[in-house]
Write a protein that holds these residues in place. Structure first.
Motif, PDB file in Angstrom:
ATOM      1  N   ASN A   1       0.819  -1.207   0.000  1.00  0.00           N
ATOM      2  CA  ASN A   1       0.000   0.000   0.000  1.00  0.00           C
ATOM      3  C   ASN A   1       0.855   1.259   0.000  1.00  0.00           C
ATOM      4  O   ASN A   1       0.571   2.229  -0.711  1.00  0.00           O
ATOM      5  CB  ASN A   1      -0.926  -0.010   1.220  1.00  0.00           C
ATOM      6  N   SER A   2       1.934   1.230   0.798  1.00  0.00           N
ATOM      7  CA  SER A   2       2.786   2.415   0.906  1.00  0.00           C
ATOM      8  C   SER A   2       3.518   2.689  -0.393  1.00  0.00           C
ATOM      9  O   SER A   2       3.604   3.843  -0.844  1.00  0.00           O
ATOM     10  CB  SER A   2       3.787   2.239   2.050  1.00  0.00           C
ATOM     11  N   MET A   3       4.061   1.646  -1.011  1.00  0.00           N
ATOM     12  CA  MET A   3       4.812   1.855  -2.249  1.00  0.00           C
ATOM     13  C   MET A   3       3.906   2.227  -3.411  1.00  0.00           C
ATOM     14  O   MET A   3       4.303   2.973  -4.299  1.00  0.00           O
ATOM     15  CB  MET A   3       5.629   0.604  -2.575  1.00  0.00           C
ATOM     16  N   SER A   4       2.670   1.710  -3.387  1.00  0.00           N
ATOM     17  CA  SER A   4       1.748   2.053  -4.480  1.00  0.00           C
ATOM     18  C   SER A   4       1.339   3.519  -4.430  1.00  0.00           C
ATOM     19  O   SER A   4       0.985   4.104  -5.451  1.00  0.00           O
ATOM     20  CB  SER A   4       0.506   1.162  -4.398  1.00  0.00           C
ATOM     21  N   LYS A   5       1.394   4.124  -3.237  1.00  0.00           N
ATOM     22  CA  LYS A   5       1.019   5.525  -3.086  1.00  0.00           C
ATOM     23  C   LYS A   5       2.223   6.453  -2.977  1.00  0.00           C
ATOM     24  O   LYS A   5       2.059   7.661  -2.797  1.00  0.00           O
ATOM     25  CB  LYS A   5       0.150   5.703  -1.828  1.00  0.00           C
TER      26      LYS A   5
ATOM     27  N   THR B   1      18.632   2.245   3.826  1.00  0.00           N
ATOM     28  CA  THR B   1      18.091   2.674   5.111  1.00  0.00           C
ATOM     29  C   THR B   1      16.984   1.724   5.530  1.00  0.00           C
ATOM     30  O   THR B   1      15.971   1.595   4.834  1.00  0.00           O
ATOM     31  CB  THR B   1      17.544   4.105   5.020  1.00  0.00           C
ATOM     32  N   ALA B   2      17.178   1.050   6.647  1.00  0.00           N
ATOM     33  CA  ALA B   2      16.234   0.034   7.097  1.00  0.00           C
ATOM     34  C   ALA B   2      15.021   0.688   7.758  1.00  0.00           C
ATOM     35  O   ALA B   2      15.166   1.546   8.629  1.00  0.00           O
ATOM     36  CB  ALA B   2      16.910  -0.931   8.063  1.00  0.00           C
ATOM     37  N   PHE B   3      13.830   0.266   7.351  1.00  0.00           N
ATOM     38  CA  PHE B   3      12.595   0.804   7.928  1.00  0.00           C
ATOM     39  C   PHE B   3      12.491   0.529   9.427  1.00  0.00           C
ATOM     40  O   PHE B   3      12.062   1.417  10.173  1.00  0.00           O
ATOM     41  CB  PHE B   3      11.396   0.214   7.200  1.00  0.00           C
ATOM     42  N   PRO B   4      12.847  -0.673   9.937  1.00  0.00           N
ATOM     43  CA  PRO B   4      12.765  -0.893  11.388  1.00  0.00           C
ATOM     44  C   PRO B   4      13.625   0.057  12.200  1.00  0.00           C
ATOM     45  O   PRO B   4      13.349   0.282  13.376  1.00  0.00           O
ATOM     46  CB  PRO B   4      13.252  -2.348  11.543  1.00  0.00           C
ATOM     47  N   VAL B   5      14.669   0.610  11.598  1.00  0.00           N
ATOM     48  CA  VAL B   5      15.503   1.595  12.286  1.00  0.00           C
ATOM     49  C   VAL B   5      14.883   2.982  12.193  1.00  0.00           C
ATOM     50  O   VAL B   5      14.870   3.742  13.157  1.00  0.00           O
ATOM     51  CB  VAL B   5      16.926   1.603  11.687  1.00  0.00           C
ATOM     52  N   LEU B   6      14.345   3.294  11.029  1.00  0.00           N
ATOM     53  CA  LEU B   6      13.842   4.638  10.765  1.00  0.00           C
ATOM     54  C   LEU B   6      12.566   4.948  11.539  1.00  0.00           C
ATOM     55  O   LEU B   6      12.414   6.048  12.085  1.00  0.00           O
ATOM     56  CB  LEU B   6      13.583   4.781   9.259  1.00  0.00           C
ATOM     57  N   TYR B   7      11.670   3.987  11.612  1.00  0.00           N
ATOM     58  CA  TYR B   7      10.354   4.247  12.206  1.00  0.00           C
ATOM     59  C   TYR B   7      10.426   4.730  13.657  1.00  0.00           C
ATOM     60  O   TYR B   7       9.825   5.761  13.995  1.00  0.00           O
ATOM     61  CB  TYR B   7       9.483   2.997  12.092  1.00  0.00           C
TER      62      TYR B   7
ATOM     63  N   ILE C   1       7.721  15.301   5.357  1.00  0.00           N
ATOM     64  CA  ILE C   1       9.058  14.709   5.281  1.00  0.00           C
ATOM     65  C   ILE C   1       9.050  13.299   5.861  1.00  0.00           C
ATOM     66  O   ILE C   1       9.671  12.377   5.307  1.00  0.00           O
ATOM     67  CB  ILE C   1      10.070  15.591   6.036  1.00  0.00           C
ATOM     68  N   GLY C   2       8.342  13.107   6.970  1.00  0.00           N
ATOM     69  CA  GLY C   2       8.285  11.785   7.581  1.00  0.00           C
ATOM     70  C   GLY C   2       7.628  10.760   6.683  1.00  0.00           C
ATOM     71  O   GLY C   2       8.111   9.633   6.541  1.00  0.00           O
ATOM     72  N   ARG C   3       6.521  11.135   6.047  1.00  0.00           N
ATOM     73  CA  ARG C   3       5.835  10.212   5.139  1.00  0.00           C
ATOM     74  C   ARG C   3       6.723   9.876   3.932  1.00  0.00           C
ATOM     75  O   ARG C   3       6.789   8.716   3.503  1.00  0.00           O
ATOM     76  CB  ARG C   3       4.514  10.823   4.672  1.00  0.00           C
ATOM     77  N   LEU C   4       7.394  10.893   3.392  1.00  0.00           N
ATOM     78  CA  LEU C   4       8.277  10.647   2.256  1.00  0.00           C
ATOM     79  C   LEU C   4       9.439   9.750   2.656  1.00  0.00           C
ATOM     80  O   LEU C   4       9.819   8.842   1.899  1.00  0.00           O
ATOM     81  CB  LEU C   4       8.794  11.981   1.707  1.00  0.00           C
ATOM     82  N   ALA C   5       9.989   9.968   3.848  1.00  0.00           N
ATOM     83  CA  ALA C   5      11.111   9.152   4.304  1.00  0.00           C
ATOM     84  C   ALA C   5      10.696   7.699   4.503  1.00  0.00           C
ATOM     85  O   ALA C   5      11.438   6.775   4.142  1.00  0.00           O
ATOM     86  CB  ALA C   5      11.674   9.728   5.611  1.00  0.00           C
ATOM     87  N   MET C   6       9.499   7.469   5.070  1.00  0.00           N
ATOM     88  CA  MET C   6       9.065   6.095   5.287  1.00  0.00           C
ATOM     89  C   MET C   6       8.770   5.382   3.968  1.00  0.00           C
ATOM     90  O   MET C   6       9.112   4.200   3.811  1.00  0.00           O
ATOM     91  CB  MET C   6       7.835   6.086   6.200  1.00  0.00           C
ATOM     92  N   SER C   7       8.158   6.083   3.025  1.00  0.00           N
ATOM     93  CA  SER C   7       7.911   5.466   1.720  1.00  0.00           C
ATOM     94  C   SER C   7       9.230   5.138   1.025  1.00  0.00           C
ATOM     95  O   SER C   7       9.388   4.058   0.442  1.00  0.00           O
ATOM     96  CB  SER C   7       7.077   6.404   0.848  1.00  0.00           C
ATOM     97  N   THR C   8      10.177   6.061   1.114  1.00  0.00           N
ATOM     98  CA  THR C   8      11.485   5.829   0.499  1.00  0.00           C
ATOM     99  C   THR C   8      12.202   4.658   1.145  1.00  0.00           C
ATOM    100  O   THR C   8      12.804   3.825   0.454  1.00  0.00           O
ATOM    101  CB  THR C   8      12.343   7.101   0.605  1.00  0.00           C
TER     102      THR C   8
END
Length: 828
Positions: free
Chosen positions: A174-178, A229-235, A248-255
């Motif tokens: 869902n995140s990557m599709s958006k 950049t690992a998502f489990p670290v970033l979140y 910025i947070g939403r863009l960073a998590m999608s990236t």
């Protein structure tokens, strides 16, 4: 399998067998007792219990000690404590740098930075050979070489469950599709540029590298860790910084999700290449095994999880049996993935990604396991990292210097690899730099990779491992406070235009954002909207915002309900608003939305939404509610936090509504032969907030079913009055009275008091249960004499002194209360 531990050769047990020098371990795990002359630490089970206890206690103690410190020098002190005797000159330079940085870092950001340092190390460095482990007696007593075996296995289990829970929170499809092109290009360039740069630099310093690192597979592994950049670290870091709801947070998590998908694919392919190093057929069998494992997870386990969700009634918790069964499958998948050579963490991670996020199953898994994983199991993981981190082993500067150059160049390339696409998509330079710093953050996943390279691939030795651990921590520790300094999530809400009821143009639409936490808060909101006198001359546009806590998923959601579809969890709450819209189709317009986010950052969605919709008023429910009519009070700290943040950052006026029973009855049912059936009392203590409250009440009294009593409080002999505020108050009150002097439904009174005690007595004298709603300003501009001596009564600062008193049980009021704060302009 042999490696080094604390600079000494160490034989790790293979296939679960104990290779013990303490013979008693092989006989039985438990001692008879110290009274039999036995040392409990000679036995495996008591030693493991003591190790876990010491690690957790040290972790909590370090957190406690660092919590009140507001200067960045504490970071220097931590590194100084680790490395003092080894490299005095180097650490002295670091201390000087951090001392200079202390003048720039703000207190809030520094606490985040310090907390991050603690989260990364969790006391592991303290018990390792860099600090306490320098004592041979301490090491032999608490961490003998043979005793590390059990600790390692429990630590790996903790990492398995950590990645599983992180996967449960993710919704990659869902995140990557958006995500759009911006996130996609940022992820791709952010991976390709640092990998290519690291490969080029490695060629130049190839002859200076350690022979085990100077291999194509080793360099590619290091380049991957610097690029992805690992998502489990970033979140968790974004959550700590309250950036989850920001752009910025939403863009960073999608990236990071796109980056992770590329990284997981690269890991599988690299493992396949290693499998085929001796026999090419092994690559085929490995890939077949991985595909079969993925097929089982996607084709069997995910449908089973979806079936569990369907079996759970709406609003009910998932049965504990299903939760236990799911946690057991994590261990089974860890065994299967390790059995086929795909590393022990891949199976649990893939299983977590396949699980449906959010309630009921995803939320139950996160809520019931996250505390144990983060506070009990993960400290063991960091302790294991600390046992292999030895700053005193860093003596070969020629070899380590080459590795240092590669790592630093990789981090710089990562910064530019994220910044360049950001600028290409016309992101402001400051925000592009913040995004680059966010994508440079490192943490738990990198630490596990370093251990994997030391224990399994063996191309890292203790000195190079220590260097990578320290640099990873240093980069994250520096980037985190810089993010807090460069980017303020509340900056977009600063508004220089008047968006208040008092300053609204006559005949203009009144835009109201109505926050809804549960169905109990709907009825009072509807009554308030109906009493707000919507007319064809001045209609009301309502944006009903359903506020849902983010549980069991990582990505916040903002949903626009175009036509209020059925069975979406919000239709029951909005249906009442729809009735109001149908009764007055030309006067009221209802738009429904849902915000799913953590309580800590929920205010960002509310404020951003109010700014976008040009709202003049935000109405949010109070966090306390009378239960059952027997004086019992329900308390929700999360809602209180939301209210406080909205009060502090709102781009318009705010009203906090305390809902009580009588106010819930529909206003239309109160009308009997046109008589006034809705009584409102305004407590006017002066100031901007009081003027906003009076302007709102003036709008209400335009409705024939509403009667209004305004009581203005004045100080004796004008003591403590602010001249400008008094003139503004006099002007508005005069305008109000001239307008409503002939209206027999309006009563105006003035009360002169000497202190807060007389103010309270005058308010108490009005409490005859004849009012349905009390309206008052929060606190801005109130003469301090009027509330003198009342500050110690305030338990809820978001309500103001008088609002907190009127809503308290001591006042004994049965009417609802609306506390109003007028918009605070930029620079005010």
């Amino acid at each position: 399998m042999e490696t080094t531990l604390r600079g000494k050769p160490f034989a790790l047990p293979i296939h679960g067998r104990y290779n013990m020098t303490r013979c008693r371990w092989a006989k039985r795990p438990h001692p008879f007792g110290i009274f039999y002359g036995e040392n409990p630490l000679d036995f495996s089970f008591p030693l493991v219990l003591l190790q876990i206890s010491v690690i957790v206690v040290i972790t909590r103690a370090v957190r406690f000690l660092l919590k009140p410190l507001k200067q960045p020098r504490i970071i220097s002190d931590i590194i100084h404590g680790m490395c003092y005797r080894a490299h005095t000159i180097t650490i002295l330079s670091v201390n000087i740098c951090f001392s200079l940085m202390s003048k720039a870092f703000k207190a809030g950001s520094l606490l985040i930075c310090v907390a991050l340092m603690v989260n990364v190390f969790k006391g592991g460095i303290i018990i390792g050979p860099s600090v306490l482990g320098r004592s041979e007696k301490f090491s032999a007593w608490l961490f003998p070489d043979q005793g590390v075996f059990v600790l390692k296995n429990v630590a790996i289990m903790g990492m398995m469950y950590f990645l599983f829970v992180s996967g449960v929170k993710m919704d990659p499809i869902n995140s990557m599709s958006k995500s759009g092109r911006k996130a996609l290009y940022t992820a791709i360039v952010g991976i390709i540029l640092p990998m290519g740069t690291v490969a080029s630099i490695s060629v130049l310093v190839w002859k200076f590298l350690d022979k085990d690192i100077a291999r194509g597979a080793s360099i590619s592994a290091i380049a991957s860790s610097l690029s992805i950049t690992a998502f489990p670290v970033l979140y968790p870091i974004l959550k700590e910084l309250n950036l989850l709801n920001s752009e910025i947070g939403r863009l960073a998590m999608s990236t990071s999700m796109i980056s992770d998908m590329i990284g997981y694919t690269a890991i599988v392919l690299s493992e396949a290449a290693r499998q085929g190093a001796t026999n090419h057929w092994n690559v085929l069998w490995y890939m077949i095994s991985v595909l079969v494992l993925l097929a089982v997870i996607i084709g069997v386990l995910r449908p089973l999880a979806v079936w569990i969700v369907r079996q759970t009634p709406e609003g009910k918790p998932v049965d504990q049996l299903y939760v236990t069964f799911t946690m057991l499958i994590v261990l089974v998948l860890g065994f299967c993935s390790d059995f086929i050579g795909a590393t022990v963490i891949n199976g649990p991670l893939w299983f977590g990604l396949a699980m449906p996020d959010g309630p009921p199953l995803g939320a139950a898994l996160v809520e019931r396991s996250e505390t144990v994983i983060n506070d009990l199991l993960m400290p063991l993981m960091f302790a294991f990292v600390g046992l292999y981190t030895d700053v005193f082993s860093m003596t070969n500067f020629s070899t380590l210097g080459s590795l240092l150059v590669i790592i630093l160049v990789g981090y710089i390339a990562k910064l530019f690899g994220t910044l360049l696409p950001s600028l290409y998509f016309k992101l402001p330079l400051r925000e592009g730099l913040v995004l680059s710093l966010i994508m440079s953050l490192r943490g738990q996943v990198e630490m596990f990779l370093f251990l994997h390279w030391v224990l399994d691939y063996k191309f890292l030795k203790t000195p190079s491992f220590t260097l990578m651990v320290l640099l990873t921590t240093l980069v994250t520790a520096i980037a985190t406070p810089l993010i807090g300094i460069l980017y303020k999530p509340t900056r977009p809400y600063i508004n220089k235009k008047r968006r208040t009821i008092q300053h609204a143009q006559p005949g203009s639409e009144l835009h109201i954002v109505a926050g809804i936490h549960d169905k109990e808060s709907v009825a009072a909101l509807i009554n308030l909207l109906e009493a707000s006198n919507p007319t064809s001359y001045s209609p009301i546009v309502v944006y009903a915002l359903h506020l849902v806590e983010l549980v069991g998923r990582a990505t916040p959601m903002f949903i626009a309900h175009k036509s209020c579809p059925e069975n979406n969890g919000f239709d029951i709450k909005v249906s009442a608003f729809r009735i109001l819209e149908q009764v007055s189709p030309d006067h009221v317009e209802i738009n429904s939305f849902t915000s799913v986010s953590p309580y800590t950052s929920m205010y960002q969605d509310i404020c951003d939404f109010a700014l976008e919709k040009t709202a003049s008023l935000i109405v949010i429910p109070f966090h306390k509610e009378r239960l059952g009519g027997h004086g019992q009070i329900g308390l929700h700290r999360g809602v209180q936090q939301v209210n406080s943040n909205v009060i502090a950052h709102a781009p318009c006026s705010v009203g906090i509504l305390v809902d009580r029973g009588p106010f819930r009855r529909p206003l239309m049912s109160r009308s009997v032969r046109g008589a006034s059936q809705y009584n409102v009392a305004v407590l006017f203590l002066g100031g901007a907030d009081a003027r906003e409250a009076l302007a709102y009440a003036d709008r209400m009294v335009g409705k024939s079913l509403v009667s209004l009593t305004v009581v203005r409080f004045l100080s004796n002999n004008n003591e403590g009055d602010n001249v400008m505020e008094k003139k503004l108050d006099d002007g508005l009150v005069t305008w109000f009275w001239v307008k409503n002097e002939q209206n027999d439904r309006v009563v105006y009174k003035e009360v002169v008091v000497r202190n807060g005690e007389e103010t309270v007595a005058a308010i108490q004298a009005m409490n005859s249960n004849s009012y349905d709603l009390w309206i008052m300003g929060r606190q801005m501009g109130i003469n301090p004499v009027l509330v003198e001596g009342l500050s110690q009564w305030s338990d809820n600062p978001e309500m103001g002194v008088i609002g907190d008193y009127v809503t308290s049980s001591d006042f004994g009021c049965t009417a609802s209360v609306l506390v109003v704060q007028q918009q605070v302009l930029s620079g005010a």
